[in-house]
Design an enzyme around this catalytic site. Structure first.
Site, PDB file in Angstrom:
ATOM      1  CG  LEU B 170      -1.991  -1.062   1.276  1.00 35.79           C
ATOM      2  CD1 LEU B 170      -2.719  -1.048   2.617  1.00 35.79           C
ATOM      3  CD2 LEU B 170      -2.981  -0.842   0.136  1.00 35.79           C
ATOM      4  N   PRO B 171       0.964   1.937  -1.121  1.00 39.12           N
ATOM      5  CG  PRO B 171       0.566   2.898  -3.213  1.00 39.12           C
ATOM      6  CD  PRO B 171       0.029   1.879  -2.246  1.00 39.12           C
ATOM      7  CB  CYS B 172       2.011   5.158   2.956  1.00 40.82           C
ATOM      8  SG  CYS B 172       3.317   4.145   3.643  1.00 40.82           S
ATOM      9  CG  HIS B 173       6.361   4.430  -1.425  1.00 44.21           C
ATOM     10  ND1 HIS B 173       5.682   3.236  -1.252  1.00 44.21           N
ATOM     11  CD2 HIS B 173       6.535   4.567  -2.753  1.00 44.21           C
ATOM     12  CE1 HIS B 173       5.488   2.664  -2.439  1.00 44.21           C
ATOM     13  NE2 HIS B 173       5.979   3.462  -3.369  1.00 44.21           N
TER      14      HIS B 173
END
Lengths: 157, 201
Positions: B170-173
């Site tokens: 889950l691309p919180c970056h």
């Protein structure tokens, strides 16, 4: 509560040795795996204060008794017994004579010796596990060690 | 005279490494097939360090960076989800393969089922919108707060990202400050920079 993986890491060797001592090498790995599977199922309900090693030995003891009964039911008379093959690597590398000497003891003696000397449980706790009395367990362990000494004098002098 | 406990115990202790490995593999397999392996985990080495991967039967539950301390993460899962936890690589093989593909630039999104139970309420809402930020793009905390339905909850959106239980997947970056600076990241700012550079390449 610890992840069950840690329980296996901490107590795996002891449970395996206890099963070997009580059952012999051929059936020990089955019993140890069944012990841990049963323990995994019950683990979330185990009180935080429980003695995990004693709990595991209790389960292992039941599995060992089951396996012994099953082996008796399976038993058939053959002119020459087939060679038993260890499914457990080569524990004999440790001390083959002592392992085979253990096999000469009665089930009660093997259990008392294994649970006291391998799992480090006090006689009182072993009595609860095997449904016996503290005095009887102490006697079985002492008889077992005395018998080991006669079969296996080299290291026991 | 057979004196101490360790005499017997020591003499009976051989090399049990192989037997114990077999015992463990068998236990993991039986536990999974009987439906009592609540959480399976493994570690996987990547360019952003060794990641802990954990999954329930429902899907991937947790991805953790080394700086989060894997032992602590597992202890936490034992307390909050279930202590029936075993190292059992099988369930995580697909994710490990997808991570390898992602880190070599061959994959832009993940196709593994997810178990979002570690995240509740608004945080979960935020997490479910992270996948809308495309590979190689970035969004602001304000933008992700708005997407989750609460444009003023910028701080809450930030803490949702900071507590993302399944980073990388889950691309919180991809969420950065409005001025474009990276701000914090659960895997450290260096890891965040690496992931964004990888995706920009």
């Amino acid at each position: 509560m610890k992840a069950f993986e840690e329980i296996v890491a901490e107590h795996g060797a002891t449970v395996l040795r206890v099963c070997r001592a009580v059952l012999g090498h051929a059936d020990a790995e089955d019993a140890a795996a069944e012990t841990f599977l049963a323990a995994l199922k019950a683990y979330p309900g185990l009180p935080e204060t429980a003695n995990v090693q004693a709990w595991l030995v209790t389960i292992a003891h039941r599995k060992a008794i089951d396996a012994t009964r099953a082996a008796k039911r399976r038993a058939v008379t053959v002119p020459e017994p087939p060679e038993r093959h260890s499914g457990i690597g080569r524990p004999e590398q440790a001390d083959p004579d002592l392992w085979s000497a253990l096999g000469e003891l009665s089930l009660t003696q093997r259990a008392a010796v294994a649970y006291h000397y391998l799992a480090g449980l006090p006689y009182k706790e072993i009595a609860e596990i095997t449904g016996s009395s503290t005095a009887a367990v102490r006697r079985a362990a002492a008889d077992g060690v005395r018998k080991l000494r006669t079969i296996y004098p080299r290291e026991c002098e | 005279m057979m004196t101490a406990d360790k005499d017997i115990a020591g003499m009976l202790a051989g090399d049990e490494t192989e037997a114990l490995a077999r015992l463990h593999a068998r236990l993991a397999e039986q536990a999974a097939s009987e439906g009592v392996l609540d959480i399976a985990y493994r570690t996987h080495d990547t360019p952003v360090g060794r990641l802990l991967l954990a999954a329930t039967e429902a899907g991937v539950l947790r991805v953790a960076y080394e700086r989060e301390e894997h032992e602590r993460v597992l202890a936490n899962l034992a307390d909050t989800v279930s202590p029936r936890i075993l190292r059992a690589p099988g369930r995580l093989d697909r994710l490990a393969t997808e991570l390898d593909e992602y880190f070599t630039g061959k994959r832009t999104g993940f196709d593994v089922p997810l178990d979002l139970r570690l995240s509740k309420g608004f945080r979960r809402e935020v997490l479910s919108h992270l996948a809308d930020i495309g590979y190689g793009e970035t969004a602001s905390y304000a933008g992700i707060a708005a997407a989750a339905g609460s444009p003023r909850a910028v701080r809450a959106a930030g803490s949702a990202c900071a507590t993302n239980p399944i980073p990388v997947v889950l691309p919180c970056h991809r969420v950065v400050r409005s001025d474009g600076s990276l701000s914090g990241y659960v895997g450290g700012v260096e890891a965040k920079r690496k992931l964004l550079e990888l995706e920009a390449a």
